[in-house]
Scaffold this motif. Structure first.
Motif, mmCIF file in Angstrom:
data_model
loop_
_atom_site.group_PDB
_atom_site.id
_atom_site.type_symbol
_atom_site.label_atom_id
_atom_site.label_comp_id
_atom_site.label_asym_id
_atom_site.label_seq_id
_atom_site.Cartn_x
_atom_site.Cartn_y
_atom_site.Cartn_z
ATOM 1 N N TRP A 22 0.843 -1.188 0.000
ATOM 2 C CA TRP A 22 0.000 0.000 0.000
ATOM 3 C C TRP A 22 0.877 1.236 0.000
ATOM 4 O O TRP A 22 1.735 1.399 0.852
ATOM 5 C CB TRP A 22 -0.925 -0.001 1.209
ATOM 6 C CG TRP A 22 -1.719 -1.263 1.251
ATOM 7 C CD1 TRP A 22 -1.532 -2.317 2.079
ATOM 8 C CD2 TRP A 22 -2.783 -1.626 0.382
ATOM 9 N NE1 TRP A 22 -2.418 -3.318 1.778
ATOM 10 C CE2 TRP A 22 -3.195 -2.913 0.744
ATOM 11 C CE3 TRP A 22 -3.421 -0.989 -0.669
ATOM 12 C CZ2 TRP A 22 -4.231 -3.571 0.090
ATOM 13 C CZ3 TRP A 22 -4.456 -1.647 -1.317
ATOM 14 C CH2 TRP A 22 -4.849 -2.928 -0.925
ATOM 15 N N LEU A 69 -2.020 2.249 8.916
ATOM 16 C CA LEU A 69 -3.072 1.576 8.183
ATOM 17 C C LEU A 69 -3.814 0.676 9.174
ATOM 18 O O LEU A 69 -3.260 -0.300 9.670
ATOM 19 C CB LEU A 69 -2.462 0.756 7.039
ATOM 20 C CG LEU A 69 -3.405 0.070 6.084
ATOM 21 C CD1 LEU A 69 -4.318 1.055 5.390
ATOM 22 C CD2 LEU A 69 -2.609 -0.718 5.053
ATOM 23 N N VAL A 77 -10.544 1.976 3.007
ATOM 24 C CA VAL A 77 -9.231 1.985 3.639
ATOM 25 C C VAL A 77 -9.343 2.918 4.848
ATOM 26 O O VAL A 77 -9.819 4.043 4.711
ATOM 27 C CB VAL A 77 -8.150 2.525 2.677
ATOM 28 C CG1 VAL A 77 -6.796 2.553 3.352
ATOM 29 C CG2 VAL A 77 -8.109 1.718 1.402
ATOM 30 N N ILE A 79 -7.225 4.818 7.844
ATOM 31 C CA ILE A 79 -5.875 5.224 8.239
ATOM 32 C C ILE A 79 -5.967 6.213 9.384
ATOM 33 O O ILE A 79 -6.712 7.193 9.313
ATOM 34 C CB ILE A 79 -5.124 5.899 7.076
ATOM 35 C CG1 ILE A 79 -5.163 5.030 5.829
ATOM 36 C CG2 ILE A 79 -3.691 6.200 7.466
ATOM 37 C CD1 ILE A 79 -4.759 5.766 4.594
ATOM 38 N N VAL A 126 -4.535 6.498 -1.156
ATOM 39 C CA VAL A 126 -3.913 5.192 -0.966
ATOM 40 C C VAL A 126 -4.032 4.417 -2.264
ATOM 41 O O VAL A 126 -5.104 4.313 -2.852
ATOM 42 C CB VAL A 126 -4.565 4.408 0.188
ATOM 43 C CG1 VAL A 126 -3.907 3.036 0.334
ATOM 44 C CG2 VAL A 126 -4.461 5.180 1.489
#
Length: 129
Positions: A22, A69, A77, A79, A126
Motif C-alpha cells: 500500500w 493503516l 481503507v 488510516i 492510498v
C-alpha cells in the motif's frame, strides 16, 4: 504434510488485500501567521504499523506526520494520522484524524484552530502497488 505444503496453504488462505503493498500519498499544508508549510510525501504502509510519512526540521520547530493503516477491505481503507510539532521543548498535536477512504481516491481533511489562527490540511490517497 511437510513444511513447504503448510506454508503454501497458509499463504493461499491469506486475503489478497492483506498481502498487497500500500502506497500512501500525503499532502500536508500548515498555515499560520508565522509559518506556512506545504509539502507532498509518499510512504509504503504496512497494516497495523505506525509509519513516519513526513519529517521537517527548521530553526523554530520539527513537524512530523505519522500514519497507521488500521483496516482495509474491498470497500474502504482506514488510516489513523498524527501530525505533531515540537518546538521550545514542547510537543503539540496539530491533528490526529482517522480517515476512511476508498482506494485510488483523493480524500481531504482540514482542521482549524481559530485561537491560534492556524489551519492544517491533509490530502490523502492510498494506492495498491
Amino acid at each position: 504434510m511437510d513444511l513447504s505444503t503448510s506454508a503454501l496453504l497458509f499463504s493461499a488462505l491469506l486475503s489478497p488485500l492483506a498481502m498487497a503493498d500500500w502506497q500512501l500519498d500525503l499532502g500536508l499544508e500548515i498555515n499560520r501567521p508565522n509559518l506556512q508549510r506545504i509539502t507532498n510525501s509518499s510512504a509504503s504502509l504496512v497494516l497495523g504499523e505506525d509509519t513516519l510519512v513526513f519529517n521537517s526540521i527548521d530553526n523554530q520547530s520539527q513537524v512530523q506526520a505519522w500514519a497507521e493503516l488500521k483496516n482495509i477491505d474491498a470497500e474502504n481503507v482506514e488510516i489513523a494520522f498524527r501530525v505533531t510539532e515540537e518546538g521550545g521543548g514542547k510537543i503539540r498535536i496539530l491533528c490526529a484524524p482517522t480517515i476512511i477512504t476508498k482506494l485510488n481516491n483523493l480524500e481531504s481533511y482540514m482542521v482549524s484552530d481559530s485561537s491560534a489562527n492556524e489551519t492544517v490540511k491533509l490530502s490523502v490517497e492510498v494506492i495498491s502497488s
